[in-house]
Design an enzyme around this catalytic site. Structure first.
Site, PDB file in Angstrom:
ATOM      1  N   HIS A 243     -43.870  -5.241 -11.581  1.00 47.05           N
ATOM      2  CA  HIS A 243     -42.500  -4.886 -11.971  1.00 47.05           C
ATOM      3  C   HIS A 243     -42.431  -3.604 -12.801  1.00 47.05           C
ATOM      4  CE1 HIS A 243     -39.612  -8.001 -10.613  1.00 47.05           C
ATOM      5  NE2 HIS A 243     -40.723  -8.688 -10.426  1.00 47.05           N
TER       6      HIS A 243
ATOM      7  N   ASP B 208     -37.651  -6.475 -16.454  1.00 50.56           N
ATOM      8  CA  ASP B 208     -36.925  -7.014 -15.293  1.00 50.56           C
ATOM      9  C   ASP B 208     -36.600  -8.490 -15.474  1.00 50.56           C
ATOM     10  OD1 ASP B 208     -36.489  -4.786 -13.737  1.00 50.56           O
ATOM     11  OD2 ASP B 208     -38.277  -5.050 -12.504  1.00 50.56           O
TER      12      ASP B 208
ATOM     13  N   ASP C 100     -45.715  -6.917 -16.177  1.00 50.33           N
ATOM     14  CA  ASP C 100     -44.373  -7.493 -16.026  1.00 50.33           C
ATOM     15  C   ASP C 100     -43.717  -7.719 -17.387  1.00 50.33           C
ATOM     16  OD1 ASP C 100     -44.775  -7.337 -13.324  1.00 50.33           O
ATOM     17  OD2 ASP C 100     -44.290  -9.430 -12.908  1.00 50.33           O
TER      18      ASP C 100
ATOM     19  N   HIS D 290     -48.625 -13.068 -13.212  1.00 51.71           N
ATOM     20  CA  HIS D 290     -47.914 -12.869 -11.943  1.00 51.71           C
ATOM     21  C   HIS D 290     -47.234 -14.110 -11.368  1.00 51.71           C
ATOM     22  CE1 HIS D 290     -46.978 -10.509  -8.430  1.00 51.71           C
ATOM     23  NE2 HIS D 290     -47.919 -10.973  -7.645  1.00 51.71           N
TER      24      HIS D 290
END
Length: 486
Positions: A291, A261, A258, A414
């Site tokens: 992501h 985004d 991630d 997460h």
């Protein structure tokens, strides 16, 4: 009291009072408490569609997409004319990449409210995505004859204008280039597309040769750092390097998914991380997150940001590269690091992870999906994921997995945590999240983990630092806008 039965006036009034408190917590961005209070209001009056719809959007803000979908569906079941319920259900389905289901709900909204310009705009945008996905599926039938984005770019043919004064490198990336890149991007200047493409193509070549599960030895006397989600918060990434030192052979890092985004400096983040991967391939590591996916990028901003700062072709190249990112890392054969978590069944081994074909868009189930999407829970056993994807796993699941694979503990990311990290499951499941004040609204700390060869985790927490006045989600799809409370 059962749904559908008449509720006495006293309980109706009590439920309204609780809902009003929940709305206050929602406005203050205290979404967990808002969810708890909406649940209390629902117990008092289970027949109020608005309570489910409000809990749905609170669940969306917590990224509990599965729960949000269930609540929105319940709101619609209670009141077929309740337009807000269709809006919320469409948003939940979009968050999980279910665009056809979203389109169906937007069709309903447009039919009921033909004069609603916002609804019609969202309907048309969703329709465009569905058509695009259908086209991509059609041309992918004979994918062997389709050129990959990496095969359709010749870096040598890209001219660098004389007026460009930013960082450059020739054959190989250098530490000096990376120092210049950090400063150039900090000042909101864009790296020339020639050098951006050189980084991306170089990283792709590295990652193709990498493994799905990477073994990382941590020698005696060394320091190793694990970071969680960054989500496009470039200035907080720079702060991590200020606090902990820039990556080097003597200061290795693992970034656990991630990277992009939501935050509106995702391009700067990913080019920085990919640059360090090129510079120190054996001392800088990156795991794929949920992501790092075409569907998520389309909705949550990265695709739009790349198109704005570069072009659509480069956005497609990022997707190609994501498919080669490792799914997990094993530190000194004793600690497993993955973005999401463990599995919906017992008996999964490290060899099973090694055998996963990662060169794909993340599937909706199976080992790859669960490595990217799963979450721990306090109670024993397993339960359906609040996100609607992956699974929730308890301390007994973690203990068995670690025992069967000769591991001491797992590290995952997460999830936002108030202090940036959480130690759960009797010390065997650690969450680390490195995006402080997530989306400029959560007021959480960020954290990173440092350890030496003994693998004892040490936690450093930090607050968000100022960033230029570009709001999170500035490049996100318009389908995610306008989801307020009733």
């Amino acid at each position: 009291m059962e749904d559908g039965k008449e509720i006495d006036e006293k309980r109706v009034n009590e439920a309204e009072a609780v809902k009003a408190k929940a709305n206050e917590h929602f406005r203050e961005k205290n979404y967990e408490e808002a969810i708890r209070l909406y649940t209390e209001a629902i117990k008092l009056n289970p027949n109020a569609a608005a309570y489910y719809a409000n809990r749905s959007i609170a669940n969306l803000r917590k990224e509990y997409y599965g729960d949000a979908l269930a609540d929105a569906t319940r709101a619609v079941d209670l009141d077929r004319a309740y337009v807000k319920g269709y809006y919320r259900r469409a948003a939940a389905n979009m968050a999980m990449g279910r665009f056809k289901a979203s389109l169906k709900d937007f069709e309903t909204v447009v039919r009921v409210r033909p004069g609603d310009k916002d609804a019609r705009q969202k309907y048309q945008q969703c329709q465009k995505i569905v058509r695009q996905k259908a086209f991509e599926k059609a041309i992918a039938v004979d994918a062997k004859e389709t050129k990959l984005p990496s095969e359709s770019i010749v870096v040598e043919d890209i001219d660098v204008e004389e007026k460009y004064e930013g960082p450059r490198f020739d054959e190989e990336i250098t530490a000096d280039f990376m120092v210049s890149l950090l400063t150039w991007q900090r000042d909101q200047k864009t790296l020339h597309k020639k050098y951006a493409y050189k980084i991306l193509l170089g990283v792709k070549e590295l990652l193709v040769a990498d493994l799905t599960l990477v073994s990382v030895p941590i020698p005696d006397g060394s320091k190793f750092t694990v970071c969680g989600d960054i989500h496009g918060q470039y200035y907080d990434l720079l702060n991590i390097f200020k606090l902990n030192g820039v990556p080097s052979e003597a200061n290795p890092y693992l970034f656990n998914g991630d990277f992009v985004d939501r935050g509106s400096f995702s391009v700067e983040v990913i080019l920085t991380l990919f640059g360090y991967k090129l510079l120190y391939p054996k001392f800088f590591f990156m795991s794929r997150g949920n992501h790092e996916s075409a569907n998520m990028n389309l909705m949550y901003g990265f695709h739009g940001e790349v198109k704005s700062k570069y072009n659509a072709h480069m956005a497609e190249l990022f997707t190609e590269i994501y498919n080669h990112l490792p799914l997990a890392h094993c530190l000194s054969d004793r600690v497993l690091v993955m973005h999401g978590g463990l599995f919906s069944r017992d008996g999964v081994t490290l060899d099973d992870i090694r055998k996963v074909d990662r060169n794909q868009e993340p599937p909706d189930q199976g080992i790859m999906c669960e490595l990217l999407w799963s979450d721990p829970q306090d109670q024993w056993g397993r339960s359906a994921s609040k996100r609607g994807v992956g699974t929730q796993f308890g301390p007994d699941v973690t203990e068995r997995f670690c025992s069967e694979n000769n591991l001491e503990y797992i590290i995952r990311s997460h999830e936002v945590k108030p202090n940036g990290y959480e130690v759960a499951h009797n010390g065997q499941c650690i969450t680390v999240f490195s995006a402080p004040n997530y989306c400029d609204q959560m007021d959480n700390r960020g954290a990173f983990i440092t350890m030496s060869s003994d693998l004892k985790p040490e936690f450093t927490t930090f607050r968000a630092v100022p960033h230029p006045d570009v709001k999170p989600m500035a490049y996100a799809n318009i389908l995610l806008s306008g989801l307020g409370l009733m």
